[in-house]
Enzyme design. Structure first.
Site, PDB file in Angstrom:
ATOM      1  N   GLY A   1       0.808  -1.216   0.000  1.00 13.59           N
ATOM      2  CA  GLY A   1       0.000   0.000   0.000  1.00 13.59           C
ATOM      3  C   GLY A   1       0.838   1.261   0.000  1.00 13.59           C
ATOM      4  O   GLY A   1       2.047   1.227   0.226  1.00 13.59           O
TER       5      GLY A   1
ATOM      6  N   ARG B   1       0.039  -5.093  -4.933  1.00 13.65           N
ATOM      7  CA  ARG B   1       0.090  -6.170  -3.950  1.00 13.65           C
ATOM      8  C   ARG B   1       0.239  -7.507  -4.675  1.00 13.65           C
ATOM      9  O   ARG B   1      -0.264  -7.692  -5.767  1.00 13.65           O
ATOM     10  CB  ARG B   1      -1.182  -6.183  -3.099  1.00 13.65           C
TER      11      ARG B   1
ATOM     12  N   ILE C   1       2.134   2.578   7.710  1.00 15.92           N
ATOM     13  CA  ILE C   1       1.616   3.600   8.605  1.00 15.92           C
ATOM     14  C   ILE C   1       1.004   2.979   9.853  1.00 15.92           C
ATOM     15  O   ILE C   1       0.753   3.684  10.842  1.00 15.92           O
ATOM     16  CB  ILE C   1       0.580   4.505   7.901  1.00 15.92           C
ATOM     17  N   ASP C   2       0.779   1.654   9.849  1.00 20.24           N
ATOM     18  CA  ASP C   2       0.190   0.996  11.023  1.00 20.24           C
ATOM     19  C   ASP C   2       1.180   0.852  12.170  1.00 20.24           C
ATOM     20  O   ASP C   2       0.779   0.606  13.309  1.00 20.24           O
ATOM     21  CB  ASP C   2      -0.326  -0.399  10.656  1.00 20.24           C
TER      22      ASP C   2
ATOM     23  N   MET D   1      -6.807   3.670  10.379  1.00 23.92           N
ATOM     24  CA  MET D   1      -6.045   2.502   9.969  1.00 23.92           C
ATOM     25  C   MET D   1      -5.620   1.711  11.205  1.00 23.92           C
ATOM     26  O   MET D   1      -5.434   2.263  12.280  1.00 23.92           O
ATOM     27  CB  MET D   1      -4.814   2.918   9.176  1.00 23.92           C
ATOM     28  N   GLY D   2      -5.434   0.407  11.022  1.00 23.04           N
ATOM     29  CA  GLY D   2      -5.019  -0.472  12.101  1.00 23.04           C
ATOM     30  C   GLY D   2      -5.645  -1.830  11.948  1.00 23.04           C
ATOM     31  O   GLY D   2      -6.606  -2.166  12.629  1.00 23.04           O
ATOM     32  N   ARG D   3      -5.095  -2.611  11.013  1.00 22.52           N
ATOM     33  CA  ARG D   3      -5.680  -3.927  10.710  1.00 22.52           C
ATOM     34  C   ARG D   3      -5.530  -4.878  11.899  1.00 22.52           C
ATOM     35  O   ARG D   3      -6.469  -5.549  12.306  1.00 22.52           O
ATOM     36  CB  ARG D   3      -4.998  -4.506   9.474  1.00 22.52           C
TER      37      ARG D   3
END
Length: 478
Positions: free
Chosen positions: A122, A185, A240-241, A284-286
């Site tokens: 990403g 990806r 970014i996570d 965001m934050g899977r």
């Protein structure tokens, strides 16, 4: 620290000191390696006053393997022998990593170097900055004129065009978001990628991407080693996570938190401007809630922060709905921040898609922000049919991916890219880079792909969130 330093324990003069040189003790003192632990009890007692009041007081010097010298601070146990010890004093010192930066030896001729750069996964703020600094540094500092940009991620090695990268080409790309090389990806075919590297004569590979990309970089290195190729592989972690372990934080994280804070502030303004308004912000934050937690701490306007590491429930005593009802009665408005991976177990009607994955192997998540917004609306409407309220929803995550990084982050990125060039120039390979305890270090690639970093619910961060927002204990259950 170069490899030659690690074998220099017999040297009389240490290679570096773990304290400010301007306040360092003399070389004579250092060479004697004095320590409070080696002093007689009577001398320890007589030194007690001098240690505080005299400029010539004994310094606590500790010498170790590799030639390092540590000037430690006084401890009560140095002169009070019967001081009780609650925690084990002689605990392991942990894992050490080499410091990134210029090396004593360079193992390549500039005319022989053919480098390539690829970006995968990403988008993330700062990718173009890293590309620019690698190209300019190789050209101006090492005289390398052959740098190739691989378009479109991993599959670009064998299925896409390439771009010759020169200082002129990358001159102003740091002013743009995204990546000039394009990204994608998946598409990782190890054999085809290494075939392309070998056929083109590439001997330095810079791979920019997240944890999935770095796993691919490790596999590429193993194939290169199996073939015995003279090719150095360097991974540059980006996400970014901030879910990459070992390193302090990955680039793009600070900028994402800053953008998330703007969304929270806007949600708070709107929420307090309308009667009984609830602002929901999905970030965001899977698998980790670092962005949600840090943005909450930075804004100070959040009433409830929900992260993947901490399960929560909706109904019943102590549940989210009860907390919402209480906060609306107290303040007349509230703001909820939720990470995209939080509450996925509660989306029972969508469980059929929980095992699906994207091209990078990441689990496909349901939109928990829209789901929880609708749940809140249904709950309030059922509880009080004539109650005037509103629920607003914001999802700034895609914006945070594509924006320019902030000034401080840009400076750190430039410095990091410079150290990356120096290190790979000494033919270290299968490495990745990041700050460890504030110092830019290079690590074995496997260190960063072994696990994912998650928020510790017992750490000071979650405790501070719970304290300033007064949210229920269910938010940060262990």
């Amino acid at each position: 620290m170069d490899s030659t330093i690690s074998s220099s324990a017999s040297l009389s003069t240490p290679k570096f000191r773990c304290f400010d040189p301007t306040n360092a003790c003399s070389a004579t003192t250092a060479s004697h390696r004095r320590s409070f632990s080696n002093l007689s009890p009577s001398f320890k007692a007589s030194s007690r006053v001098n240690m505080v009041s005299s400029e010539n007081s004994e310094r606590k010097i500790v010498a170790g393997d590799g030639g390092y010298v540590l000037e430690d601070v006084p401890h009560l146990s140095d002169y009070i022998p019967d001081l009780p010890i609650v925690v084990q004093k002689d605990s392991p010192r942990g894992t050490h990593f080499r410091r990134a930066g210029p090396r004593q030896r360079v193992y390549f001729e500039s005319d022989e170097v053919y480098a390539c750069i690829v970006t995968c996964g990403g988008l993330c703020p700062g990718v173009n900055t890293v590309i620019r600094e690698i190209v300019c540094g190789l050209h101006h500092m090492y005289g390398v004129n052959q740098v190739l940009g691989i378009e479109g991620g991993y599959r670009g090695f064998y299925a896409r065009n390439t771009i010759p990268l020169t200082p002129k080409v990358v001159n102003d790309i740091h002013k743009r978001g995204g990546t000039i090389l394009g990204t994608s990806r998946g598409g990782h075919d190890t054999s085809k990628i290494v075939d392309s590297i070998q056929d083109r004569g590439i001997n330095q590979v810079y791979i920019i991407g997240g944890d999935g990309t770095q796993k691919g970089a490790s596999v590429i290195f193993e194939e290169i080693r199996r073939r015995g190729l003279k090719v150095a592989v360097a991974g540059i972690p980006k996400t970014i996570d901030n879910d990459i372990p070992v390193i302090d934080k990955s680039f793009g994280f600070d900028t994402a938190v800053e953008e998330a804070q703007r969304a929270i502030n806007a949600a708070h303004v709107e929420a307090e401007s309308f009667e009984n308004c609830i602002g929901v912000v999905k970030l965001m934050g899977r698998y980790s809630g670092f962005i949600a937690m840090y943005a909450t701490l930075a804004s100070r306007d959040v009433d409830c922060c929900l992260i993947p590491e901490s399960p929560f429930y909706l109904e019943g005593p102590g549940g989210l709905f009860e907390f919402i009802e209480k906060r609306l009665k107290e303040n007349g408005h509230m703001v909820i921040v939720i990470a995209e991976g939080a509450g996925q177990d509660l989306l029972t009607e969508c469980m059929r898609t929980m095992d699906q994955q994207d091209a990078s192997g990441n689990k496909l998540l349901q939109d928990v922000g829209l789901w929880i917004s609708q749940k809140i609306k249904n709950f309030i409407s059922f509880l009080q049919p004539n109650f005037t309220f509103d629920v607003t929803f914001r999802h700034p995550s895609k914006i945070a991916r594509a924006i320019l990084e902030n000034l401080e982050a840009c400076l750190h990125r430039c410095l990091r890219a410079m150290d990356i060039k120096h290190t790979i120039g000494s033919w270290y390979t299968c490495i990745t880079f990041g700050h460890v305890n504030g110092i830019l270090s290079f690590l074995l690639n496997q260190n960063l792909i072994s696990a994912q970093q998650k928020v510790s619910v017992t750490a000071p961060g979650p405790a501070a969130v719970s304290s300033h927002s007064c949210q229920n204990a269910f938010i940060f259950l262990a």
